[in-house]
Design a protein around this motif. Structure first.
Motif, PDB file in Angstrom:
ATOM      1  N   VAL A  11       9.491  92.438 -50.755  1.00 23.97           N
ATOM      2  CA  VAL A  11       8.935  92.133 -49.432  1.00 23.97           C
ATOM      3  C   VAL A  11       9.796  92.871 -48.408  1.00 23.97           C
ATOM      4  CG1 VAL A  11       8.275  90.351 -47.792  1.00 23.97           C
ATOM      5  CG2 VAL A  11       8.244  89.842 -50.238  1.00 23.97           C
ATOM      6  N   GLY A  14      11.056  98.680 -45.126  1.00 28.16           N
ATOM      7  CA  GLY A  14      11.681  99.496 -44.078  1.00 28.16           C
ATOM      8  C   GLY A  14      12.556 100.542 -44.743  1.00 28.16           C
ATOM      9  N   HIS A  15      13.875 100.502 -44.445  1.00 28.41           N
ATOM     10  CA  HIS A  15      14.786 101.437 -45.115  1.00 28.41           C
ATOM     11  C   HIS A  15      15.139 100.964 -46.518  1.00 28.41           C
ATOM     12  CE1 HIS A  15      15.691 101.919 -40.736  1.00 28.41           C
ATOM     13  NE2 HIS A  15      15.634 103.185 -41.073  1.00 28.41           N
ATOM     14  N   GLY A  17      13.943  98.302 -48.668  1.00 32.73           N
ATOM     15  CA  GLY A  17      12.976  97.947 -49.713  1.00 32.73           C
ATOM     16  C   GLY A  17      12.551  99.126 -50.582  1.00 32.73           C
ATOM     17  N   VAL A  38       4.464  93.777 -43.343  1.00 31.30           N
ATOM     18  CA  VAL A  38       3.525  93.596 -42.225  1.00 31.30           C
ATOM     19  C   VAL A  38       3.175  94.922 -41.559  1.00 31.30           C
ATOM     20  CG1 VAL A  38       4.202  91.224 -41.667  1.00 31.30           C
ATOM     21  CG2 VAL A  38       5.444  93.132 -40.629  1.00 31.30           C
ATOM     22  N   TYR A  70       0.804  88.206 -49.824  1.00 30.22           N
ATOM     23  CA  TYR A  70       2.048  87.814 -50.505  1.00 30.22           C
ATOM     24  C   TYR A  70       1.788  87.098 -51.825  1.00 30.22           C
ATOM     25  CZ  TYR A  70       3.990  88.574 -45.804  1.00 30.22           C
ATOM     26  OH  TYR A  70       4.343  89.107 -44.592  1.00 30.22           O
ATOM     27  N   ALA A  83      12.799  91.986 -46.041  1.00 37.92           N
ATOM     28  CA  ALA A  83      12.105  91.916 -44.744  1.00 37.92           C
ATOM     29  C   ALA A  83      13.142  91.669 -43.657  1.00 37.92           C
ATOM     30  CB  ALA A  83      11.078  90.789 -44.747  1.00 37.92           C
ATOM     31  N   GLU A  96      20.364  89.147 -36.550  1.00 45.83           N
ATOM     32  CA  GLU A  96      19.027  88.934 -37.131  1.00 45.83           C
ATOM     33  C   GLU A  96      18.755  87.471 -37.472  1.00 45.83           C
ATOM     34  OE1 GLU A  96      19.479  92.348 -40.080  1.00 45.83           O
ATOM     35  OE2 GLU A  96      17.303  92.179 -39.941  1.00 45.83           O
ATOM     36  N   MET A 103      11.143  84.937 -40.409  1.00 44.93           N
ATOM     37  CA  MET A 103      10.297  85.774 -41.291  1.00 44.93           C
ATOM     38  C   MET A 103      10.066  85.127 -42.652  1.00 44.93           C
ATOM     39  SD  MET A 103      11.807  89.564 -40.794  1.00 44.93           S
ATOM     40  CE  MET A 103      11.845  90.301 -39.168  1.00 44.93           C
ATOM     41  N   PHE A 107       6.386  83.839 -45.595  1.00 43.96           N
ATOM     42  CA  PHE A 107       5.893  84.245 -46.918  1.00 43.96           C
ATOM     43  C   PHE A 107       6.470  83.495 -48.110  1.00 43.96           C
ATOM     44  CE2 PHE A 107       9.077  87.446 -45.561  1.00 43.96           C
ATOM     45  CZ  PHE A 107      10.016  87.350 -46.573  1.00 43.96           C
ATOM     46  N   ASN A 125      19.691  90.034 -43.978  1.00 46.25           N
ATOM     47  CA  ASN A 125      20.803  89.421 -43.244  1.00 46.25           C
ATOM     48  C   ASN A 125      20.332  88.414 -42.209  1.00 46.25           C
ATOM     49  OD1 ASN A 125      23.073  90.685 -44.396  1.00 46.25           O
ATOM     50  ND2 ASN A 125      22.549  92.598 -43.340  1.00 46.25           N
ATOM     51  N   THR A 148      22.327  89.300 -52.447  1.00 51.19           N
ATOM     52  CA  THR A 148      23.205  90.407 -52.842  1.00 51.19           C
ATOM     53  C   THR A 148      24.619  90.154 -52.320  1.00 51.19           C
ATOM     54  OG1 THR A 148      22.376  91.596 -50.900  1.00 51.19           O
ATOM     55  CG2 THR A 148      21.454  92.223 -53.038  1.00 51.19           C
ATOM     56  N   CYS A 233      21.114 102.511 -40.397  1.00 52.14           N
ATOM     57  CA  CYS A 233      20.757 101.663 -41.543  1.00 52.14           C
ATOM     58  C   CYS A 233      21.768 101.947 -42.650  1.00 52.14           C
ATOM     59  CB  CYS A 233      19.346 101.992 -42.058  1.00 52.14           C
ATOM     60  SG  CYS A 233      19.235 103.595 -42.843  1.00 52.14           S
ATOM     61  N   ILE A 346       6.472  89.898 -34.792  1.00 52.56           N
ATOM     62  CA  ILE A 346       5.743  89.624 -36.035  1.00 52.56           C
ATOM     63  C   ILE A 346       4.497  88.787 -35.764  1.00 52.56           C
ATOM     64  CG2 ILE A 346       7.639  89.984 -37.664  1.00 52.56           C
ATOM     65  CD1 ILE A 346       7.969  86.958 -37.838  1.00 52.56           C
TER      66      ILE A 346
HETATM   67  N1  LIG Z   1      22.826  92.593 -47.727  1.00 56.23           N
HETATM   68  C1  LIG Z   1      23.199  93.817 -47.407  1.00 56.23           C
HETATM   69  O1  LIG Z   1      24.242  94.267 -47.837  1.00 56.23           O
HETATM   70  C2  LIG Z   1      22.291  94.633 -46.527  1.00 56.23           C
HETATM   71  C3  LIG Z   1      22.437  96.024 -46.396  1.00 56.23           C
HETATM   72  C4  LIG Z   1      21.518  96.719 -45.613  1.00 56.23           C
HETATM   73  C5  LIG Z   1      20.513  96.038 -44.942  1.00 56.23           C
HETATM   74  N2  LIG Z   1      20.453  94.691 -45.079  1.00 56.23           N
HETATM   75  C6  LIG Z   1      19.403  93.920 -44.434  1.00 56.23           C
HETATM   76  O2  LIG Z   1      18.182  94.124 -45.137  1.00 56.23           O
HETATM   77  C7  LIG Z   1      17.093  93.949 -44.236  1.00 56.23           C
HETATM   78  C8  LIG Z   1      16.217  95.177 -44.295  1.00 56.23           C
HETATM   79  O3  LIG Z   1      16.937  96.291 -43.819  1.00 56.23           O
HETATM   80  P1  LIG Z   1      16.140  97.620 -43.363  1.00 56.23           P
HETATM   81  O4  LIG Z   1      17.153  98.607 -42.923  1.00 56.23           O
HETATM   82  O5  LIG Z   1      15.165  97.995 -44.406  1.00 56.23           O
HETATM   83  O6  LIG Z   1      15.378  97.007 -42.103  1.00 56.23           O
HETATM   84  P2  LIG Z   1      14.123  97.616 -41.332  1.00 56.23           P
HETATM   85  O7  LIG Z   1      14.113  96.975 -40.006  1.00 56.23           O
HETATM   86  O8  LIG Z   1      14.137  99.104 -41.439  1.00 56.23           O
HETATM   87  O9  LIG Z   1      12.858  97.145 -42.200  1.00 56.23           O
HETATM   88  C9  LIG Z   1      12.473  95.821 -42.320  1.00 56.23           C
HETATM   89  C10 LIG Z   1      11.039  95.785 -42.795  1.00 56.23           C
HETATM   90  O10 LIG Z   1      10.653  94.408 -42.926  1.00 56.23           O
HETATM   91  C11 LIG Z   1       9.301  94.324 -42.515  1.00 56.23           C
HETATM   92  N3  LIG Z   1       8.956  92.944 -42.189  1.00 56.23           N
HETATM   93  C12 LIG Z   1       9.280  92.211 -41.098  1.00 56.23           C
HETATM   94  N4  LIG Z   1       8.732  90.987 -41.167  1.00 56.23           N
HETATM   95  C13 LIG Z   1       8.054  90.926 -42.327  1.00 56.23           C
HETATM   96  C14 LIG Z   1       7.281  89.925 -42.964  1.00 56.23           C
HETATM   97  N5  LIG Z   1       7.103  88.727 -42.399  1.00 56.23           N
HETATM   98  N6  LIG Z   1       6.711  90.227 -44.147  1.00 56.23           N
HETATM   99  C15 LIG Z   1       6.867  91.446 -44.704  1.00 56.23           C
HETATM  100  N7  LIG Z   1       7.602  92.426 -44.153  1.00 56.23           N
HETATM  101  C16 LIG Z   1       8.189  92.174 -42.982  1.00 56.23           C
HETATM  102  C17 LIG Z   1       9.211  95.262 -41.312  1.00 56.23           C
HETATM  103  O11 LIG Z   1       7.888  95.632 -41.032  1.00 56.23           O
HETATM  104  C18 LIG Z   1      10.067  96.434 -41.811  1.00 56.23           C
HETATM  105  O12 LIG Z   1       9.295  97.415 -42.485  1.00 56.23           O
HETATM  106  C19 LIG Z   1      17.748  93.686 -42.871  1.00 56.23           C
HETATM  107  O13 LIG Z   1      17.828  92.295 -42.680  1.00 56.23           O
HETATM  108  C20 LIG Z   1      19.117  94.277 -43.010  1.00 56.23           C
HETATM  109  O14 LIG Z   1      20.076  93.728 -42.132  1.00 56.23           O
HETATM  110  C21 LIG Z   1      21.277  93.983 -45.859  1.00 56.23           C
END
Ligand SMILES: NC(=O)c1ccc[n+]([C@@H]2O[C@H](COP(=O)([O-])OP(=O)(O)OC[C@H]3O[C@@H](n4cnc5c(N)ncnc54)[C@H](O)[C@@H]3O)[C@@H](O)[C@H]2O)c1
Length: 363
Positions: A11, A14-15, A17, A38, A70, A83, A96, A103, A107, A125, A148, A233, A346
């Motif tokens: 789910v 973005g970057h 997934g 979304v 979903y 997400a 966040e 968010m 789902f 996060n 993670t 990212c 959203i």
């Molecule tokens: N745990 C870690 O070590 C780590 C590392 C990098 C990023 N992150 C986190 O991972 C998450 C994703 O990072 P990213 O760079 O891909 O963020 P991003 O903002 O580029 O992408 C997030 C995606 O989630 C989608 N989204 C939002 N609400 C949604 C919903 N209700 N259902 C489905 N999709 C939905 C958005 O449309 C977007 O495509 C962020 O919370 C980021 O902080 C965590």
């Protein structure tokens, strides 16, 4: 007898997934990848690109785009939550908090209601808080829900140590403990090289092992933000951290990894999700491996637990049953006063009657 495919849901495309999907595909971990987002054009593009890349995968992989359907993920073995809205975390991951807690309420309950009994691996996060929210909404046992957490930060620590000592990371055991955030701590007392403690090696071979621990701790702690500064990212290391955990589950590895997991008395802590080394297998996460920490490390870990609890307290209470049916409204956070943090963006996913899509209306 039929052998079923390994099905992984993701789910958020973005970057992070899509990079998780790519890692799962190229490492031969998944047979099927099921995507939801979304953002319709983004998820459609990612599904197309990944399916094209699958031609070069070590075995056949198929990628599906389910948009916001979903429920289609209910038959997956593992679902990775990515997400988010990463720019809200540009200063700290708590940025966040309100957006991503909200968010998952759109789902996780729907997937649960559709009969999902597999495992959640949360990337989003603030990782420790969102992992706990997924656990509450999913109705699954705590062993089925993990984050993670410091898997990535521990990789950063090992990478920094490997560069400083010229020893391969596979020969280095090193863990970051606590919150996936600025309160985490390095467990230096537990660092070893192929079974030999760092302290002994530093005494016998200071040229190689007498490195500046504070400097390397800083690299593990801030590495994510150094990446973020340049490309807004982080992708590769987090995607491979998530893929490593998924691999441990689907291959029933019984491997000890630093992951965000539920503590029920271990390290003197109870009732929260936070990162410590724990076994990961086809039964999920647990048991926790309790390290013997120094007093200073114990105090640092306890402070990190308190930080995560403080974040829990910022979220309004909600009835899980209600949240499964109708996403709850989360009030504005003065510290992160941003329309995105209030979930206005959203609106499309949840219906304007619940989350206004007009930024002014959301105020
Ligand atoms: N745990 C870690 O070590 C780590 C590392 C990098 C990023 N992150 C986190 O991972 C998450 C994703 O990072 P990213 O760079 O891909 O963020 P991003 O903002 O580029 O992408 C997030 C995606 O989630 C989608 N989204 C939002 N609400 C949604 C919903 N209700 N259902 C489905 N999709 C939905 C958005 O449309 C977007 O495509 C962020 O919370 C980021 O902080 C965590």
């Amino acid at each position: 007898m039929t052998i079923g495919p390994v099905r992984i849901g993701i789910v958020g495309t973005g970057h992070v997934g899509p990079h998780v999907a790519y890692s799962l595909m190229m490492q031969g971990i998944a047979d099927e990848v099921h995507l939801c987002d979304v953002n319709d054009s983004k998820v459609t593009a990612e599904a197309q690109d990944l399916n094209d890349a699958s031609v070069f995968a070590p075995h056949r992989v198929r990628v599906w785009n389910h948009h916001t359907d979903y429920e289609a993920l209910a038959s997956c073995d593992v679902i990775v939550n990515a997400a988010g809205h990463v720019t809200l975390s540009s200063k700290d991951r708590d940025g966040e908090l309100y957006a991503t807690a909200r968010m998952v309420r759109t789902f996780v309950g729907r997937i649960a209601a559709a009969g999902f009994t597999g495992f959640w691996v949360n990337v989003t996060n603030p990782n420790d808080v969102v992992t706990r929210e997924i656990h509450r909404l999913s109705g699954l046992p705590a062993s089925h829900v993990m984050g993670t957490g410091t898997c990535l930060d521990s990789a950063r620590l090992r990478s920094a140590i490997a560069l400083a000592t010229d020893v391969a990371p596979e020969s280095i055991v090193a863990y970051m403990l606590g919150e996936h955030g600025f309160s985490e701590i390095p467990a230096w007392s537990a660092v070893s090289f192929a079974g030999k403690p760092l302290a002994q090696l530093a005494a016998s071979d200071p040229d190689r092992y007498g490195f500046d621990k504070a400097e390397l701790s800083e690299q593990a702690l801030r590495g994510g933000y150094w990446c973020y500064t340049g490309k807004h990212c982080t992708e590769y290391a987090i995607a491979n951290s998530a893929a490593r955990i998924v691999r441990a589950i689907v291959h029933d590895e019984h491997v000890v990894l630093p992951v965000c997991t539920y503590l029920d008395g271990e390290y003197g802590q109870r009732g929260l999700f936070i990162s410590v080394p724990a076994m990961v297998s086809a039964q999920g996460v647990g048991p926790v491996t309790e390290l013997t920490l120094t007093e200073e490390e114990q105090a640092g870990f306890a402070a990190s637990c308190d930080k995560v609890r403080a974040n829990y307290a910022k979220l309004p209470p909600f009835a899980v049953e209600d949240a499964r049916r109708v996403p709850v409204t989360i009030p504005a956070d003065p510290a992160h006063d941003d329309v995105y943090a209030r979930g206005g963006f959203i609106g499309i996913a949840c219906g304007p009657e619940v989350f206004p899509s007009d930024p002014q209306a959301a105020r």
